[in-house]
Every structure is written in structure tokens, then in C-alpha cells.
Design a protein around this motif. Structure first.
Motif, PDB file in Angstrom:
ATOM      1  N   ASN A  93       0.865  -1.171   0.000  1.00 14.41           N
ATOM      2  CA  ASN A  93       0.000   0.000   0.000  1.00 14.41           C
ATOM      3  C   ASN A  93       0.903   1.224   0.000  1.00 14.41           C
ATOM      4  O   ASN A  93       1.591   1.478   0.979  1.00 14.41           O
ATOM      5  CB  ASN A  93      -0.884  -0.055   1.254  1.00 14.41           C
ATOM      6  N   ILE A  94       0.903   1.950  -1.085  1.00 18.05           N
ATOM      7  CA  ILE A  94       1.883   3.036  -1.214  1.00 18.05           C
ATOM      8  C   ILE A  94       1.195   4.401  -1.248  1.00 18.05           C
ATOM      9  O   ILE A  94       0.170   4.566  -1.922  1.00 18.05           O
ATOM     10  CB  ILE A  94       2.764   2.830  -2.467  1.00 18.05           C
ATOM     11  N   SER A 182       7.735   3.502  -0.512  1.00 15.09           N
ATOM     12  CA  SER A 182       8.057   2.238  -1.170  1.00 15.09           C
ATOM     13  C   SER A 182       6.877   1.314  -0.972  1.00 15.09           C
ATOM     14  O   SER A 182       6.335   1.216   0.125  1.00 15.09           O
ATOM     15  CB  SER A 182       9.303   1.651  -0.497  1.00 15.09           C
ATOM     16  N   GLY A 183       6.462   0.621  -1.996  1.00 12.79           N
ATOM     17  CA  GLY A 183       5.292  -0.251  -1.837  1.00 12.79           C
ATOM     18  C   GLY A 183       5.467  -1.579  -2.546  1.00 12.79           C
ATOM     19  O   GLY A 183       6.148  -1.681  -3.565  1.00 12.79           O
ATOM     20  N   GLY A 184       4.830  -2.603  -1.972  1.00 16.61           N
ATOM     21  CA  GLY A 184       4.820  -3.910  -2.638  1.00 16.61           C
ATOM     22  C   GLY A 184       6.000  -4.769  -2.247  1.00 16.61           C
ATOM     23  O   GLY A 184       6.744  -5.255  -3.090  1.00 16.61           O
ATOM     24  N   ALA A 332      18.400   1.443  -0.461  1.00 16.74           N
ATOM     25  CA  ALA A 332      17.178   0.665  -0.745  1.00 16.74           C
ATOM     26  C   ALA A 332      16.161   1.519  -1.504  1.00 16.74           C
ATOM     27  O   ALA A 332      15.533   1.054  -2.465  1.00 16.74           O
ATOM     28  CB  ALA A 332      16.579   0.145   0.563  1.00 16.74           C
ATOM     29  N   ASP A 333      15.999   2.770  -1.104  1.00 15.43           N
ATOM     30  CA  ASP A 333      15.005   3.638  -1.748  1.00 15.43           C
ATOM     31  C   ASP A 333      15.385   3.977  -3.190  1.00 15.43           C
ATOM     32  O   ASP A 333      14.530   4.029  -4.070  1.00 15.43           O
ATOM     33  CB  ASP A 333      14.842   4.945  -0.962  1.00 15.43           C
ATOM     34  N   THR A 339      13.305  -2.504   2.382  1.00 18.54           N
ATOM     35  CA  THR A 339      14.266  -2.448   3.487  1.00 18.54           C
ATOM     36  C   THR A 339      14.117  -3.636   4.445  1.00 18.54           C
ATOM     37  O   THR A 339      15.098  -4.086   5.040  1.00 18.54           O
ATOM     38  CB  THR A 339      14.054  -1.170   4.323  1.00 18.54           C
ATOM     39  N   HIS A 438       4.278 -10.067   7.061  1.00 20.50           N
ATOM     40  CA  HIS A 438       4.193  -8.607   7.132  1.00 20.50           C
ATOM     41  C   HIS A 438       3.321  -8.235   8.330  1.00 20.50           C
ATOM     42  O   HIS A 438       2.370  -8.933   8.646  1.00 20.50           O
ATOM     43  CB  HIS A 438       3.567  -8.078   5.837  1.00 20.50           C
ATOM     44  N   HIS A 439       3.643  -7.086   8.942  1.00 17.70           N
ATOM     45  CA  HIS A 439       2.907  -6.693  10.147  1.00 17.70           C
ATOM     46  C   HIS A 439       1.628  -5.929   9.826  1.00 17.70           C
ATOM     47  O   HIS A 439       0.844  -5.624  10.695  1.00 17.70           O
ATOM     48  CB  HIS A 439       3.792  -5.790  11.008  1.00 17.70           C
ATOM     49  N   LYS A 440       1.448  -5.569   8.552  1.00 17.73           N
ATOM     50  CA  LYS A 440       0.428  -4.553   8.299  1.00 17.73           C
ATOM     51  C   LYS A 440      -1.007  -4.995   8.586  1.00 17.73           C
ATOM     52  O   LYS A 440      -1.820  -4.184   8.960  1.00 17.73           O
ATOM     53  CB  LYS A 440       0.544  -4.027   6.879  1.00 17.73           C
ATOM     54  N   GLU A 476      -7.611  -1.372   3.460  1.00 17.97           N
ATOM     55  CA  GLU A 476      -7.049  -1.807   2.176  1.00 17.97           C
ATOM     56  C   GLU A 476      -8.090  -1.830   1.068  1.00 17.97           C
ATOM     57  O   GLU A 476      -7.755  -2.116  -0.080  1.00 17.97           O
ATOM     58  CB  GLU A 476      -6.384  -3.189   2.308  1.00 17.97           C
ATOM     59  N   CYS A 481      -4.910   5.613   4.518  1.00 15.26           N
ATOM     60  CA  CYS A 481      -3.871   5.269   5.486  1.00 15.26           C
ATOM     61  C   CYS A 481      -4.507   4.926   6.826  1.00 15.26           C
ATOM     62  O   CYS A 481      -5.415   5.608   7.293  1.00 15.26           O
ATOM     63  CB  CYS A 481      -2.927   6.459   5.646  1.00 15.26           C
TER      64      CYS A 481
HETATM   65  C1  PTT Z   1       5.431  -1.228   3.885  1.00 15.72           C
HETATM   66  C2  PTT Z   1       6.742  -1.410   4.574  1.00 15.72           C
HETATM   67  C3  PTT Z   1       6.896  -0.512   5.711  1.00 15.72           C
HETATM   68  S1  PTT Z   1       5.606  -0.414   6.748  1.00 15.72           S
HETATM   69  C4  PTT Z   1       8.029   0.187   5.933  1.00 15.72           C
HETATM   70  S2  PTT Z   1       8.191   1.326   7.175  1.00 15.72           S
HETATM   71  W1  PTT Z   1       6.057   1.335   8.160  1.00 15.72           W
HETATM   72  C5  PTT Z   1       9.212   0.010   5.103  1.00 15.72           C
HETATM   73  N1  PTT Z   1       9.425   1.231   4.372  1.00 15.72           N
HETATM   74  C6  PTT Z   1      10.324   1.187   3.333  1.00 15.72           C
HETATM   75  C7  PTT Z   1      10.972   2.336   2.868  1.00 15.72           C
HETATM   76  O1  PTT Z   1      10.707   3.531   3.456  1.00 15.72           O
HETATM   77  N2  PTT Z   1      11.873   2.243   1.848  1.00 15.72           N
HETATM   78  C8  PTT Z   1      12.123   1.032   1.276  1.00 15.72           C
HETATM   79  N3  PTT Z   1      13.005   0.964   0.272  1.00 15.72           N
HETATM   80  N4  PTT Z   1      11.527  -0.098   1.689  1.00 15.72           N
HETATM   81  C9  PTT Z   1      10.614  -0.026   2.694  1.00 15.72           C
HETATM   82  N5  PTT Z   1      10.023  -1.170   3.131  1.00 15.72           N
HETATM   83  C10 PTT Z   1       9.079  -1.202   4.207  1.00 15.72           C
HETATM   84  O2  PTT Z   1       7.786  -1.197   3.633  1.00 15.72           O
HETATM   85  C11 PTT Z   1       4.060   4.348   4.685  1.00 15.72           C
HETATM   86  C12 PTT Z   1       3.302   4.195   5.932  1.00 15.72           C
HETATM   87  C13 PTT Z   1       3.874   3.182   6.806  1.00 15.72           C
HETATM   88  S3  PTT Z   1       5.531   3.344   7.172  1.00 15.72           S
HETATM   89  C14 PTT Z   1       3.129   2.238   7.379  1.00 15.72           C
HETATM   90  S4  PTT Z   1       3.748   1.125   8.534  1.00 15.72           S
HETATM   91  C15 PTT Z   1       1.682   2.177   7.180  1.00 15.72           C
HETATM   92  N6  PTT Z   1       1.370   1.192   6.196  1.00 15.72           N
HETATM   93  C16 PTT Z   1       0.088   1.181   5.713  1.00 15.72           C
HETATM   94  C17 PTT Z   1      -0.465   0.050   5.055  1.00 15.72           C
HETATM   95  O3  PTT Z   1       0.208  -0.984   4.822  1.00 15.72           O
HETATM   96  N7  PTT Z   1      -1.780   0.115   4.685  1.00 15.72           N
HETATM   97  C18 PTT Z   1      -2.537   1.233   4.897  1.00 15.72           C
HETATM   98  N8  PTT Z   1      -3.808   1.225   4.515  1.00 15.72           N
HETATM   99  N9  PTT Z   1      -2.024   2.311   5.492  1.00 15.72           N
HETATM  100  C19 PTT Z   1      -0.722   2.311   5.867  1.00 15.72           C
HETATM  101  N10 PTT Z   1      -0.201   3.434   6.432  1.00 15.72           N
HETATM  102  C20 PTT Z   1       1.173   3.522   6.761  1.00 15.72           C
HETATM  103  O4  PTT Z   1       1.928   3.941   5.638  1.00 15.72           O
HETATM  104  P1  PTT Z   1       4.219  -1.889   1.766  1.00 15.72           P
HETATM  105  P2  PTT Z   1       4.344   3.507   2.307  1.00 15.72           P
HETATM  106 MG1  PTT Z   1       3.766   0.863   2.251  1.00 15.72          MG
HETATM  107  C21 PTT Z   1      11.337   4.704   3.012  1.00 15.72           C
HETATM  108  O5  PTT Z   1       4.282  -0.441   1.265  1.00 15.72           O
HETATM  109  O6  PTT Z   1       4.608  -2.790   0.650  1.00 15.72           O
HETATM  110  O7  PTT Z   1       2.875  -2.146   2.347  1.00 15.72           O
HETATM  111  O8  PTT Z   1       5.325  -2.066   2.851  1.00 15.72           O
HETATM  112  O9  PTT Z   1       4.215   2.132   1.640  1.00 15.72           O
HETATM  113  O10 PTT Z   1       3.455   4.424   1.586  1.00 15.72           O
HETATM  114  O11 PTT Z   1       5.781   3.863   2.263  1.00 15.72           O
HETATM  115  O12 PTT Z   1       3.877   3.323   3.816  1.00 15.72           O
HETATM  116  O13 PTT Z   1       6.709   1.726   9.839  1.00 15.72           O
END
Ligand code: PTT
Length: 608
Positions: A93-94, A182-184, A332-333, A339, A438-440, A476, A481
Motif C-alpha cells: 500500500n503506497i 516504497s510499496g509492494g 534501498a530507496d 528495506t 508482514h505486520h500490516k 485496504e 492510510c
Molecule cells: C510497507 C513497509 C513498511 S511499513 C516500511 S516502514 W512502516 C518500510 N518502508 C520502506 C521504505 O521507506 N523504503 C524502502 N526501500 N523499503 C521499505 N520497506 C518497508 O515497507 C508508509 C506508511 C507506513 S511506514 C506504514 S507502517 C503504514 N502502512 C500502511 C499500510 O500498509 N496500509 C494502509 N492502509 N495504510 C498504511 N499506512 C502507513 O503507511 P508496503 P508507504 Mg507501504 C522509506 O508499502 O509494501 O505495504 O510495505 O508504503 O506508503 O511507504 O507506507 O513503519
């Protein structure tokens, strides 16, 4: 169909064709959008068992009815495909203006299929859709591509791109936007690279459809006002997710030395207080009032850091220097690598070195060796030398050279930054997450450490499901967010009300929960179909948490219990209406309106 644009843009890169398909209203109601729409498309359209890196995989960028609207943080989209890392369902989710612009351009989703002969990018401006030559961009890092494309198309053209890692099919390559998003995680960037697709550029000039504009506007303003007035808002704005380092240390769940320990003696050097002290900038996703993007100096320039990045590239590797951790984050970015997976792969390499696997790896890397970590991160992105093996992710690496007990993944997706030696519910949340570890979908750990820390009760399984429904089913699908709810305590009640004014549909919490259950069942069926089998062992956390207790700290000796974990998993299956192997029962499929899934599913597993 107010709330939805009712249009899905489909681009076939092989045939160089773009078509617009109407979004079926019944599908929209049953799956809403985002992840729901993505899994419905992937289930219906992918040839079973398809190679995720073949032209037949489909890459879905899906918004929801709230995406692009003002209010509590609706500037996000779901990117999904069959994962090259896990072989199952993958998504992320990006946050990106591209989410907003896609909706303003008149689409709920973009589906990319086929493979371009040569590198291309997609340019969308409302009804104008072009597949353009990307040879000048191929090979560039993700930040440079975005800058260059905006110079060509203007700053109102927003970009989602891949870096070199996606081009080189690194199995944990992600898509990148705005330099800090970063997403996916499960390799969505590699899927994009496999299609020779460097970037998606979108300008949107239209309006996002809303059923009751005035009603929506009023609610949106009130919701944001409530969120901003939260007592935790001030602290959140100062530290964002990075304060979780201090919290995780206190709770003994900070991943340390490849998840061997839950505490890191130098945690304060990479924690939220340090971030606050050195912060250079604060950035947010579009339409966001919370700004989680804290920028700090890295070895070269500045970078956005988040908790997961600090923990996985810091304590998990024994690196206790914010600017060095920031630099790994920045690599990584710019390269377009996740990451979390990177931190796991490097942690695995360091542990393998310590355990005498040096001859199998061909080299040795000590804990905390930042220079080696940096070199390996680049080698992974370009698949240079040993980087070619490391780009496969810890599951495949350990299958090749051994050390499966300390390869920290579930179903092939590397574990996010919470140690579970003493957190059975969090282990269950990882194990039953629809994309791997994944923790999400269920960040149950904050509740767990406050309550019955060591229990394996039915209540815990129920709590995991409750969170999965909200996080995986609500946020989702309407696509926004979750941080306003999770981090500053915005009441969940706002969302059905906002949804109603946006779409005109009555949406109770039960409605969203049922959609979430439907999506979970369909994703589980997708996994079984794509893997060609199912076994409850696939829902098991990594062996290390069972076999190797914490060796220090207040929870010294803690570890997961194998038999009790199985009991917990059985509670979970039972509560979900899945059988003892973790497959949705025939009656459950029927209740969720998924009867059409049964005839396909029973080709791979017996249905009970
Ligand atoms: C997300 C995963 C997370 S979750 C983090 S930090 W997080 C890492 N961030 C990365 C990064 O940065 N750079 C990189 N190269 N790789 C990374 N991998 C990791 O990716 C921004 C926020 C965050 S920050 C979180 S928890 C929440 N996630 C949400 C979610 O999943 N769903 C939702 N409806 N709302 C959310 N809100 C929050 O969004 P992925 P984002 Mg996301 C520099 O992408 O694949 O789900 O992995 O993307 O927009 O950056 O999330 O403490």
C-alpha cells in the motif's frame, strides 16, 4: 455508482493496447476496491500456476472509493500481483500523488499485463493513454527517474517507478514514489521490471466522484480536526513511527542480530529521540495531516527513515549509527529494494558467517560491518556476484546453502521488525497475513505486550482476526492510510460515515468486516491454487523463535511453544470458518458468496 469512477484502465504491453473496462457494480460492492479488487482480478484472470515474472502475470494498481478525497489521509493505492518472492498473493500500500491522479484521471484501477519489447513507461492524462519509450530512463535510480520524468511532463505529473533492482528482477524489489515511499514488499517492483515497465506517470484533471459533496466535506473537516486534536498528535509529529524503536526495546521485541534477541544495547543511537534531534525535513503523502516522513542526514545527503527501516538495517544488523542506517535505507530507496527484506537477507548473511557458513557463502561478514552491508546492498540491486543469490530472498538462499532455521521468513516473505520469541499472537499475525510475514494486517503486538504476553488463548486468535478485518478489510479496500486510527486514535466510526457520503451506500462495520473475510478467503484460495497444494505448516513462524530462546534481557529464556502455537492456529482457523489445514470450508465460501471458487479450489485441495 457514485463513489467509484466505474472504470478500470487495462494496458497490454505486448499488444501495445489500452482499453477501458466498466467496473461491475456487484464486484464493487462485494470487494469495494484496493486489495479487494486486486485479488478478484488476479483470481479471475491469471492462468493458475503462472510464472510471476512472465508476461501473463498482471500488475494491478487499485484505488478505493475514498482514495483521492480530502479527509483523514486518503492518498494511497494498493499495488498487487502474484508474487515472485512467495509464489502467492502479493501486495503493498503506497502513498503517492499517483493514487490521487489516477482517480482524477477517471479510473479506479490500472491493470498492466503482457511485456513490452523494450523498456517503456506509461503516460496517462485522463483519456489520453500512451506507452512511451523508456530507454533514457532504464538503469537510472528511482529518485533520478522521478526527477527526470517530471522535468519532461511537468510537476503535476506524478510518478511511480522502479529502480535498478526491479529491472534486475530482485525478488524483493518494490515500486517507489516521492523518494520516500516504497510499496509492494513481495516483489511488486520485479513484476514491473519483468514487463519492461520503468514507470507509470499520471496527470489527472477531473474530479473524484462523491455522492454527497457537502456532507462529505463537512465530515472530512471534522475528522481531521478530531485527529489533529488528539493528545498523541504532537509527539507523533515529532517522531512518527521512529519512536517505536524505544518502545520495542522496552518491550523486548526489537529485532536484534537477525531476530536472535529482542533488545539492542545501542538502541538509543537509532531511535526516535535521535531522529527528532537530527531531523532535517518532514514530508507526508498527499492529503495527509500526519506526515510520517522524517528525514535525517545519511552518509550522503538526507533520507526518510521509518521504524521498520531503523530496526531492520540497524539493530538487526548490529549497526548503531543513524547516518549509516540512513544510508542503507537510501540505497534501498534509490535502488528500489524493500528495506525489511534487505535487513533480513543481510542479517541472515551475518548470522551464517558467525555460524561458520563462510565457505558456502564465499565470504564472511561480521555483525555491524556497515561497509560490507553497503556493498552487498548494491550487489543485490545489480545481481552482481553473490548478490545474484542474495537477490532471491532468505527462503531460497537458505534452501541453497543451508541455515533454514535462521532464515527469517513465512511463506517466503521476510519478517517485519517485531521479534516474536515472547509474542505468540504477533507470530500468528505474521503467519496468517495474506502476503507472508508482514505486520500490516494485524499489528497485534502493542495489545499483546500490554495484556497476556505469553498466552495462546482463543481470545488472541480472535483479536488477530478483529485487526485483520479492520486493517486488511477496511483500510485496504476503501484505501486510505490507517495511521490516523492506529497512531492518533481517530475513531473508526468516521469511516463508515465518510464512505456513506462518498458512495451513497450504507456501510456498517459488519459490511466492511464481511468484505474483509471474503477477501481473506479468496486470497487463501489463490495461494492454494498457485502453490498447487496447502498445508498448515505454511502458517508456521520461523523455527528460530521456537528453538532458540532469548539469551539475555528481562525475558531471557523466552521462546514460542510448538504445541501451543498449533492450538492457537486451530482457534484461528475455527473462528474464520476454515478447516484444520487452513482452507476455507465449503460452507464458508458459500456464506461469503464465493461458491464459484469451490470447483477450482478442489482441483488442488480437498474441500471440507
Ligand atoms: C510497507 C513497509 C513498511 S511499513 C516500511 S516502514 W512502516 C518500510 N518502508 C520502506 C521504505 O521507506 N523504503 C524502502 N526501500 N523499503 C521499505 N520497506 C518497508 O515497507 C508508509 C506508511 C507506513 S511506514 C506504514 S507502517 C503504514 N502502512 C500502511 C499500510 O500498509 N496500509 C494502509 N492502509 N495504510 C498504511 N499506512 C502507513 O503507511 P508496503 P508507504 Mg507501504 C522509506 O508499502 O509494501 O505495504 O510495505 O508504503 O506508503 O511507504 O507506507 O513503519
Amino acid at each position: 455508482m457514485a463513489g467509484w469512477q466505474g472504470r478500470v484502465l487495462r494496458i497490454d504491453l505486448t499488444r501495445k493496447k489500452a482499453v477501458v473496462q466498466q467496473l461491475d457494480a456487484t464486484v464493487a460492492r462485494a470487494f469495494i476496491g484496493g486489495r479487494g479488487l486486486a485479488i478478484k482480478i488476479l483470481w479471475d484472470e491469471l492462468p493458475p500456476g503462472v510464472d510471476p515474472l512472465s508476461p501473463h502475470n498482471k500488475l494491478v494498481f487499485a484505488t478505493g472509493p475514498l482514495t483521492g478525497l480530502p479527509g483523514p489521509n486518503f492518498g494511497k493505492l494498493v499495488v498487487a500481483a502474484k508474487s515472485p518472492l512467495t509464489g502467492g498473493y502479493g501486495d503493498g500500500n503506497i502513498g503517492s500523488w499517483t493514487a490521487v491522479n489516477l482517480r482524477k484521471a477517471g479510473y479506479d484501477a490500472l491493470v498492466v499485463e503482457g511485456k513490452a519489447e523494450k523498456p517503456v513507461y506509461i503516460y496517462i492524462e485522463n483519456d489520453k493513454v500512451e506507452i512511451l519509450d523508456a530507454r533514457d530512463y532504464w538503469g537510472l535510480n528511482a529518485w533520478a527517474v522521478e526527477e527526470k520524468l517530471q522535468k519532461v511532463h511537468g510537476r503535476d505529473a506524478t510518478v511511480i517507478t522502479i529502480g535498478p533492482a526491479g529491472e534486475n528482477l530482485v525478488r524483493f524489489a518494490t515500486v517507489i514514489s516521492h523518494k520516500g515511499r516504497s510499496g509492494g514488499r513481495p516483489g511488486m517492483g520485479a513484476v514491473m521490471g519483468s514487463k519492461n515497465l520503468k514507470a507509470v506517470v499520471v496527470k489527472g484533471k477531473g474530479e473524484v466522484p462523491v455522492a454527497d459533496k457537502a456532507g462529505y466535506q463537512k465530515l472530512a473537516v471534522e475528522a481531521v480536526r478530531e485527529g489533529s486534536a488528539s493528545p498523541s498528535y504532537g509527539f507523533w509529529m515529532r517522531q512518527g513511527t521512529t519512536s517505536t524503536v524505544e518502545w520495542a526495546q522496552e518491550a523486548s521485541v526489537l529485532p536484534t542480530y537477525n531476530f536472535s534477541e529482542g533488545q539492542f544495547e545501542d538502541f538509543f543511537k537509532i531511535g526516535g529521540n535521535m531522529v527528532e534531534k537530527f531531523e532535517t525535513d518532514l514530508k507526508s503523502c498527499p492529503l495527509c495531516f500526519m506526515a510520517c516522513g522524517h528525514w535525517v542526514p545519511a552518509e550522503s545527503g538526507t533520507v526518510e527513515v521509518d521504524y521498520e527501516n531503523l530496526a531492520m538495517l540497524g539493530s538487526n544488523l548490529g549497526i548503531a549509527d543513524l547516518s549509516k542506517v540512513g544510508e542503507l535505507n537510501k540505497i534501498a530507496d534509490t535502488m528500489g529494494i524493500d528495506t525489511i527484506s534487505l535487513g533480513n537477507v543481510l542479517g541472515y548473511v551475518m548470522e551464517a558467517s558467525e555460524r561458520g557458513f563462510g565457505d558456502r557463502l564465499g565470504f564472511v561478514v561480521e555483525w555491524g560491518d556497515y561497509e560490507a552491508a553497503k556493498q552487498l546492498a548494491y550487489d543485490i540491486a545489480y545481481r552482481r556476484g553473490v548478490g545474484d543469490l542474495l537477490a532471491e530472498g532468505v527462503k531460497r538462499i537458505s534452501e541453497r546453502i543451508g541455515g533454514e532455521d535462521f532464515a527469517m521468513h513465512i511463506k517466503g516473505l521476510e519478517v517485519s521488525a517485531y521479534d516474536c520469541h515472547a509474542a505468540p499472537a504477533m507470530a500468528l499475525a505474521y503467519a496468517t497475513s495474506p502476503i507472508g510475514a508482514h505486520h500490516k494486517d494485524a499489528w497485534v503486538i502493542s495489545w499483546e505486550v500490554r495484556t497476556d504476553r505469553f498466552g495462546y488463548t482463543r481470545e488472541k486468535a480472535s483479536k488477530v482476526i478483529e485487526l485483520q478485518r479492520i486493517r486488511g478489510g477496511w483500510f485496504e479496500t476503501f484505501v486510505g492510510c490507517r495511521f490516523p486510527w492506529v497512531e492518533v486514535g481517530l475513531s473508526l466510526d468516521w469511516y463508515p460515515k465518510l464512505f456513506k457520503t462518498a458512495t451513497g451506500l450504507d456501510a456498517t462495520p459488519d459490511y466492511f468486516n464481511e468484505v474483509g473475510d471474503r477477501i481473506y478467503a479468496l486470497i487463501r484460495a489463490f495461494w492454494a491454487r498457485e502453490l498447487g497444494y496447502w498445508d498448515r505448516e505454511l502458517d508456521m513462524p520461523p523455527a528460530k523463535w521456537f528453538k532458540e530462546p532469548l539469551s539475555k534481557g528481562p525475558l531471557r529464556g523466552a521462546h514460542l511453544d510448538y504445541d501451543k502455537y498449533h492450538e492457537l492456529l486451530s482457534h484461528y482457523y475455527d473462528l474464520r470458518g476454515w478447516d484444520e489445514r487452513g482452507i476455507p470450508r465449503r460452507s464458508t465460501l458459500k456464506r461469503l458468496g464465493l461458491e464459484y471458487v469451490a470447483p477450482v479450489l478442489e482441483r488442488y485441495v480437498e474441500l471440507r
